[in-house]
Design a protein around this motif. Structure first.
Motif, PDB file in Angstrom:
ATOM      1  N   SER A   1      -5.112   2.832  10.504  1.00  0.00           N
ATOM      2  CA  SER A   1      -4.432   1.760   9.775  1.00  0.00           C
ATOM      3  C   SER A   1      -3.497   2.290   8.696  1.00  0.00           C
TER       4      SER A   1
ATOM      5  N   VAL B   1      -0.254   3.767   6.986  1.00  0.00           N
ATOM      6  CA  VAL B   1       1.167   3.632   7.305  1.00  0.00           C
ATOM      7  C   VAL B   1       1.898   4.768   6.611  1.00  0.00           C
TER       8      VAL B   1
ATOM      9  N   ALA C   1      -8.263   4.234   5.118  1.00  0.00           N
ATOM     10  CA  ALA C   1      -7.728   3.006   5.689  1.00  0.00           C
ATOM     11  C   ALA C   1      -6.727   2.361   4.747  1.00  0.00           C
ATOM     12  N   ASN C   2      -5.680   1.799   5.326  1.00  0.00           N
ATOM     13  CA  ASN C   2      -4.698   0.997   4.598  1.00  0.00           C
ATOM     14  C   ASN C   2      -3.918   1.778   3.548  1.00  0.00           C
ATOM     15  N   VAL C   3      -3.960   3.089   3.630  1.00  0.00           N
ATOM     16  CA  VAL C   3      -3.108   3.888   2.746  1.00  0.00           C
ATOM     17  C   VAL C   3      -1.665   3.734   3.207  1.00  0.00           C
ATOM     18  N   VAL C   4      -0.745   3.657   2.239  1.00  0.00           N
ATOM     19  CA  VAL C   4       0.680   3.564   2.556  1.00  0.00           C
ATOM     20  C   VAL C   4       1.381   4.743   1.909  1.00  0.00           C
TER      21      VAL C   4
ATOM     22  N   SER D   1      -8.962   4.910   0.533  1.00  0.00           N
ATOM     23  CA  SER D   1      -8.398   3.676   1.095  1.00  0.00           C
ATOM     24  C   SER D   1      -7.625   2.831   0.093  1.00  0.00           C
ATOM     25  N   ASN D   2      -6.626   2.133   0.623  1.00  0.00           N
ATOM     26  CA  ASN D   2      -5.823   1.164  -0.119  1.00  0.00           C
ATOM     27  C   ASN D   2      -4.973   1.783  -1.226  1.00  0.00           C
TER      28      ASN D   2
END
Lengths: 311, 311, 311
Positions: free
Chosen positions: C108, C110, C125-128, C143-144
């Motif tokens: 997940s 990006v 997860a959900n790292v940008v 994450s995040n």
């Protein structure tokens, strides 16, 4: 990484509404600090503390105030607001921040079917937009932010990463059986040209709405509680908090780590120092400060006793 | 947007354990502030500062204290705890916050196979639940929050958006070679009926667990360090921080932007003012305040010198 | 939940560079606090406040200082830095935190095509990760979190959950037409062995870079503004903020909820107390404190008047 952008000094003057002194054909391809300029840089000098760097800077051109006494051999852009010229030029050299596969609305964003998204809105990865939200045109919402519920965002506003808008206000009634949660039935209205920093939290209202007016700028990690009304063009530095139901006029400025208690009324044009708490209504514009002075440990210990003993 | 809910005043009285004075058949379809009520609103008056609005409010009914002297022509709900009545009524008019495709556990949530999730748990988008976690029944975890590792959450607790539970405590040993990280081997226990605001961080313990007891309520952006024990029914306003290994009794109340140092012991029923730092054990319940008074800039400068010169 | 790990005391001594006193064959399978040890625990005693627990602890072995007077019947690891021994042992008993389907880079996440990721990097997860970023080997990003743009992260650094690195600095020029945003053209350089807590924000520079030097440790919810230079091995507790363009030497230590104003210069080896604001340059190493002492409400009210009346 980014393609090079070339401008003549004359082009930059026209774009920024300033005046060339020197060679209008000089070619500029970057904006840099006075210390780190190269022969194609434009730089600026608004703080005279840095004037000594004029002798060694490699910049081809310098943005200065109209009254600045120029030296031969350098090129200038003159303006009565050189800092605004600098700001305008910065937008010319901005690198695109959202190349993430060029999705305007990133496919990982989760958007409630009862919310409405305007035109030319950018929504980053993992953004969550809950029910009852309206996002107007040209808004940018960066990754991992949430619009929880009943949030309105006006045109041209920017929400930075990991901010939470429209979260539950902090409200409970104390009863014999412990706290009873007060469900938050109001919304959050963020007007136009507002910028909300990263990691901020702004709660929606308990009954009426929380309101953030046009042109407000919040730095990172700011907290605004439910039913605050924050006047236009207010600017709040990092890690400040404003408690519930406080009404604030236009142009509030707050230094970092400051707070304003709840249910207060603050007039227009108030400036609050860093690390200061406002505990009373303010009816007269001006600068308000409540910083306990920092000292070396021994002196502080003596001052602390002096304060407690009151003499 | 949401379907209309209609109640008679008598129904509301029964639901909220209050008493009708006036017309029990009056129809109410919303809860509103006294200023913004419409002819189908119920409102409340607990702060007499707002009493003047009684003359102009359009509300059909008002929640008031038992001793309130009623005026003719209006309908009332009377109670010895009108604020609790208001809180109970708020739940009747709550709009659903999680219509995001009606997923109880959103498909984007990432949940470790070694964690256990109870019944009727709501888990929002992009939530990450790491190994060794237990989430009991009826818990709500809102979007972009993380349970990092070894986190227990008791029944009926709510975790708001972007909060991080069970993150590493801040611990290092200083050696000749710089800092050595102390791996955090403990867990985080959050008991029942707890509410954690948006953007909070609560670290898991170094060896033993961090503990948040029943009924605790945290506002947004609160930080609780490793091995804190926070007593039941404590309520902490936004942007507070509690340092490591401090043990706190029941019913702590903290105003915003306040802190408590580490390794302290705080007794039951302590109230800490906003923007105050507690540096010592507290053995006696009561209100503790350490706010440096805010003044206009000139007066503050004089007070600052007075403090430093100690006279 | 995790498989059991067994070590002899002699093995632990070798691993942690300490010396066995007692039975080197004693078997240890966990590290615990002195109060909660079981018969296979190793514990430690560095704070003599806990010495009374020696009589009741069930631990099979205790890490102590070289000078500690041992009692018969217990086993010891002795060291001139027992806290460092404890830290080293903690890594042996660490549970794996990232079992989330064993993805090293979670699907997940990006990641911009213009960013470069090194070897053995863990991305939650959900790292940008936006454009222009470089992540060196052995980095962990939980994450995040987001690396917004032009962020460099050196080897072996850890970024905890929901932190935002490389966000826009807070910069505007005031003009007749309101605020003009200053686009942030600089980057953020985070060097090696740095640890950034959960919910932190570190802005990239306006023109030059923001710099976080080797070995810096930030606790949760810390804010570092654009163009700060933070010296090596600095350690900053939760909820602190450092304003823009301040340059700080090595080994800064800050207690929680503290701040440093912008455009200042702070020398090496400065320690800032909790809830303190630094408003001036510091040229001499030492401890600086500016805490307003907390008192019970009545005494505080008197002290507050004393400060405002200056006598």
């Amino acid at each position: 990484m980014s393609e090079e952008k070339n401008f003549t000094l004359a082009e930059l003057a026209e774009y920024s509404n300033s005046k060339v002194v020197g060679n209008g054909n000089a070619v500029v391809n970057n904006l840099a600090s006075i210390q780190k300029s190269n022969p194609n840089s434009i730089t600026f000098l608004t703080n005279l503390k840095y004037k000594s760097f004029l002798k060694t800077t490699k910049a081809i051109a310098i943005v200065v105030d109209e009254d600045f006494e120029i030296e031969e051999g350098l090129n200038y852009l003159k303006s009565d607001n050189p800092y605004a010229v600098f700001a305008k030029l910065s937008s010319l050299f901005k690198k695109p921040s959202y190349d993430l596969d060029n999705h305007i609305i990133h496919p990982s964003a989760v958007i409630s079917s009862s919310s409405k998204i305007g035109n030319n809105v950018t929504i980053g990865a993992n953004v969550v937009i809950g029910p009852g939200c309206i996002v107007e045109d040209d808004v940018v919402i960066k990754s991992n932010s949430s619009l929880v519920q009943d949030v309105y965002i006006g045109k041209n506003s920017i929400i930075h990463n990991n901010s939470i808008l429209g979260s539950d206000g902090f409200g409970y009634a104390l009863s014999k059986d412990g706290y009873i949660k007060i469900e938050q039935l109001g919304g959050l209205i963020i007007k136009s040209n507002v910028e909300i920093g990263a990691g901020c939290t702004i709660d929606r209202g308990a009954l009426d709405d929380t309101e953030i007016h046009d042109g407000v700028k919040l730095d990172n990690q700011v907290h605004i509680a439910h039913n605050v009304i924050l006047g236009a063009n207010s600017a709040i530095a990092a890690c400040c908090a404003i408690a519930g139901s406080t009404t604030i006029g236009m142009n509030l400025q707050m230094g970092g780590l400051s707070g304003i208690l709840g249910h207060l009324s603050i007039c227009d044009n108030v400036s609050v120092g860093a690390h200061t708490l406002i505990t009373k209504n303010i009816k007269k514009s001006g600068n308000y400060i409540g910083i306990m002075p920092a000292q070396n440990q021994k002196d502080w210990a003596k001052s602390s006793i002096f304060i407690k003993n009151r003499g």
